[in-house]
Design an enzyme around this catalytic site. Structure first.
Site, PDB file in Angstrom:
ATOM      1  N   HIS A 172     -15.133  -6.425   8.387  1.00  0.00           N
ATOM      2  CA  HIS A 172     -15.142  -5.048   7.853  1.00  0.00           C
ATOM      3  C   HIS A 172     -13.717  -4.497   7.725  1.00  0.00           C
ATOM      4  O   HIS A 172     -13.517  -3.285   7.788  1.00  0.00           O
ATOM      5  CB  HIS A 172     -15.966  -4.097   8.731  1.00  0.00           C
ATOM      6  CG  HIS A 172     -17.291  -4.644   9.136  1.00  0.00           C
ATOM      7  ND1 HIS A 172     -18.432  -4.478   8.389  1.00  0.00           N
ATOM      8  CD2 HIS A 172     -17.649  -5.400  10.214  1.00  0.00           C
ATOM      9  CE1 HIS A 172     -19.451  -5.091   8.986  1.00  0.00           C
ATOM     10  NE2 HIS A 172     -18.999  -5.657  10.087  1.00  0.00           N
ATOM     11  N   SER A 293      10.037  -2.396 -10.163  1.00  0.00           N
ATOM     12  CA  SER A 293       9.550  -1.220 -10.867  1.00  0.00           C
ATOM     13  C   SER A 293      10.649  -0.715 -11.792  1.00  0.00           C
ATOM     14  O   SER A 293      11.833  -0.799 -11.460  1.00  0.00           O
ATOM     15  CB  SER A 293       9.177  -0.140  -9.848  1.00  0.00           C
ATOM     16  OG  SER A 293       9.245   1.140 -10.448  1.00  0.00           O
ATOM     17  N   LYS A 299      11.078  -0.922  -5.095  1.00  0.00           N
ATOM     18  CA  LYS A 299       9.808  -1.653  -5.175  1.00  0.00           C
ATOM     19  C   LYS A 299       9.967  -3.154  -5.361  1.00  0.00           C
ATOM     20  O   LYS A 299      10.838  -3.613  -6.084  1.00  0.00           O
ATOM     21  CB  LYS A 299       8.968  -1.115  -6.358  1.00  0.00           C
ATOM     22  CG  LYS A 299       8.450   0.298  -6.166  1.00  0.00           C
ATOM     23  CD  LYS A 299       7.467   0.424  -5.016  1.00  0.00           C
ATOM     24  CE  LYS A 299       6.101  -0.145  -5.346  1.00  0.00           C
ATOM     25  NZ  LYS A 299       5.385   0.642  -6.346  1.00  0.00           N
ATOM     26  N   GLU A 306      -1.848  -9.715  -8.211  1.00  0.00           N
ATOM     27  CA  GLU A 306      -2.705  -8.750  -8.904  1.00  0.00           C
ATOM     28  C   GLU A 306      -3.263  -9.334 -10.196  1.00  0.00           C
ATOM     29  O   GLU A 306      -4.419  -9.105 -10.553  1.00  0.00           O
ATOM     30  CB  GLU A 306      -1.920  -7.456  -9.184  1.00  0.00           C
ATOM     31  CG  GLU A 306      -1.657  -6.673  -7.912  1.00  0.00           C
ATOM     32  CD  GLU A 306      -0.669  -5.534  -8.074  1.00  0.00           C
ATOM     33  OE1 GLU A 306      -0.555  -4.738  -7.143  1.00  0.00           O
ATOM     34  OE2 GLU A 306      -0.002  -5.451  -9.126  1.00  0.00           O
TER      35      GLU A 306
END
Ligand code: ARG
Length: 483
Positions: A172, A293, A299, A306
């Site tokens: 979980h 970025s 970043k 992704e």
């Protein structure tokens, strides 16, 4: 019209008489029909499979005497020269010829003269396209298995380096029990091993020859289907000519294997995205496999993971699209089946991209054992240890569970882990607790003690690693020897 592989295309309709099937037509085909009907824009990807299938067919026609040996020789030579040009991207296709099959036939006739027109004796585009797809899927399945093996190798390498690195195992997404990092990584190894099995099964499904089924009913010519299958290294023959031209199960099998693989890779990607977040900090991505970025200078983003996660969507979609295309089709061939190609090609391209980038990325991940260790120590991931401790001393587990639950509540209220409670405090919960409880609460020992087969105990993980290495070193698929 989409174009792939950079082959030159001639879009000019060269008139009704030029169409290979133009004989019974009094009118030219409407340009809008060509736009919808023609598949050459994408099925040119099958050019090598198509030529190989034709070489086998022509060879067999010559051997059994349906055409003369000289004719077979001329046709095969023409096909081989077309093949060489195809490999160089030097063939020019035309939309008016609809698909790769008729383009190659026309190019052959242009090259070797009217004898080229004998190639299509005892054959239909229906068994021809089915054959091309079988050869394509067989090759794609082999490539996928090989690439999965490379990804497994990267996981094995990291696992070998991190048998004794501990981190919280989660259920979980809550810290549950400490585990070995190698154990966690090997979970993906075994998932991928099942993927290999699925691609092996898809390979076997594709390793069957439909050639000789003709349009649907077989042929009056004395062909030798076994011979063409043998020439192409196909393991079996369809027993039923109607089934042979109607079947795309082998494409679905491949797509299902691909979808399940992508689901696994998406889970892996999701996990590494999380682990590389500032909040987790369990892992650092190599710079060469991360992106920045355009606005935020600090970043370093996990775009690769992704995209792996994101690209699972299109692969799932292609599987469902083909199931939907097929579900209402009467036997045998219907033009709907031309829709089997683009989704398959995109699936293969996607797998190739994703499986190409993941092995070097995984291999170069830098894990942060101290951060993982801290996450274990600043949690109640050792609560089960205490319950087990009491149960091992004769207390019914259910009772132990309740007692430890109360201790967790107490410790949590004070903002400390269980091992920070004094022996006195612990004994107040149960007199069964003695000084050795602190050893029991130690997370490294907690991992080491899980010696059950397949458990996370370090020795058990070493056994598992050896088993994984053996599996990895063996041939992924017996059928994978051809294609
Ligand atoms: N381009 C077709 C396909 O991809 C080839 C088979 C065409 N057969 C036919 N009878 N129209 O499915």
């Amino acid at each position: 019209m989409k174009e792939r592989d950079g082959h030159p295309m001639n879009h000019a309709d060269n008139g009704s008489n030029a169409r290979l099937w133009g004989g019974r037509f009094a009118e030219e085909t409407d340009a809008r029909v060509h736009a919808l009907n023609a598949s050459i824009g994408f099925d040119q990807k099958l050019v090598l499979e198509d030529i190989d299938g034709s070489i086998a067919h022509a060879t067999m026609l010559g051997e059994v005497g349906i055409i003369s040996p000289e004719e077979a020789k001329a046709i095969v030579a023409g096909l081989k020269s077309l093949r060489a040009d195809a490999e160089r991207g030097a063939l020019t296709y035309q939309t008016a010829d609809e698909d790769i099959h008729m383009n190659i036939e026309r190019l052959l006739i242009e090259r070797v003269g009217p004898v080229g027109g004998k190639l299509h004796t005892a054959r239909s585009r229906n068994d021809q396209v089915a054959l091309d797809m079988h050869l394509f899927v067989r090759r794609a399945a082999n490539a996928a298995m090989e690439q999965i093996r490379a990804l497994q190798a990267a996981l094995l390498k990291q696992a070998e380096a991190h048998v004794e690195t501990i981190l919280p195992g989660y259920t979980h997404l809550k810290r549950a029990q400490p585990v070995s990092l190698a154990h966690h990584l090997l979970a993906y190894f075994w998932m991928l091993e099942r993927d290999v099995r699925r691609f092996c099964a898809a390979h076997a499904a594709a390793d069957v020859s439909p050639l000789g089924a003709g349009a649907l009913a077989g042929t009056t010519f004395p062909i030798d289907r076994r011979r063409t299958a043998e020439l192409l290294g196909l393991a079996g023959l369809y027993e039923n000519s109607i089934d042979a031209v109607s079947d795309r199960d082998f494409v679905l099998d491949f797509m299902f294997a691909a979808a399940t693989l992508m689901m696994h890779l998406s889970r892996l990607a999701e996990e590494f995205i999380m682990w590389s977040s500032d909040e987790f900090g369990f892992v650092e991505l190599p710079d060469a496999f991360a992106t920045g970025s355009s606005i935020m200078p600090q970043k370093k983003n996990p775009d690769v993971f992704e995209l792996v996660r994101g690209k699972s969507g299109r692969v799932f979609g292609h599987l469902l699209a083909l199931l939907t295309v097929l579900k209402g089709l009467p036997l045998a061939y219907n033009k709907d089946m031309q829709e089997d190609k683009e989704g398959l090609f995109d699936t293969v391209e996607t797998l190739d991209l994703v499986l190409g980038v993941l092995p070097p990325l995984i291999e170069r991940l830098t894990f942060r054992p101290e951060v993982m260790r801290r996450a274990v120590e600043q949690s109640f991931a050792n609560a089960t240890e205490l319950a087990d401790y009491l149960a091992a001393r004769g207390m019914p587990f259910r009772e132990a569970h309740a007692i430890v639950g109360r201790l967790v509540r107490e410790a949590q209220a004070r903002g400390v882990p269980l091992q920070a409670l004094s022996l006195q405090e612990l004994r107040a919960a149960s007199p069964l607790i003695a000084e050795d409880v602190y050893t029991a609460l130690d997370p490294v020992r907690a991992v080491a003690r899980r010696t059950s087969f397949g458990g996370t105990g370090f020795d058990e993980v070493r056994r598992q690693l050896a088993a994984a290495r053996t599996v990895h070193g063996s041939r992924p698929c017996r059928a994978g020897q051809t294609g």
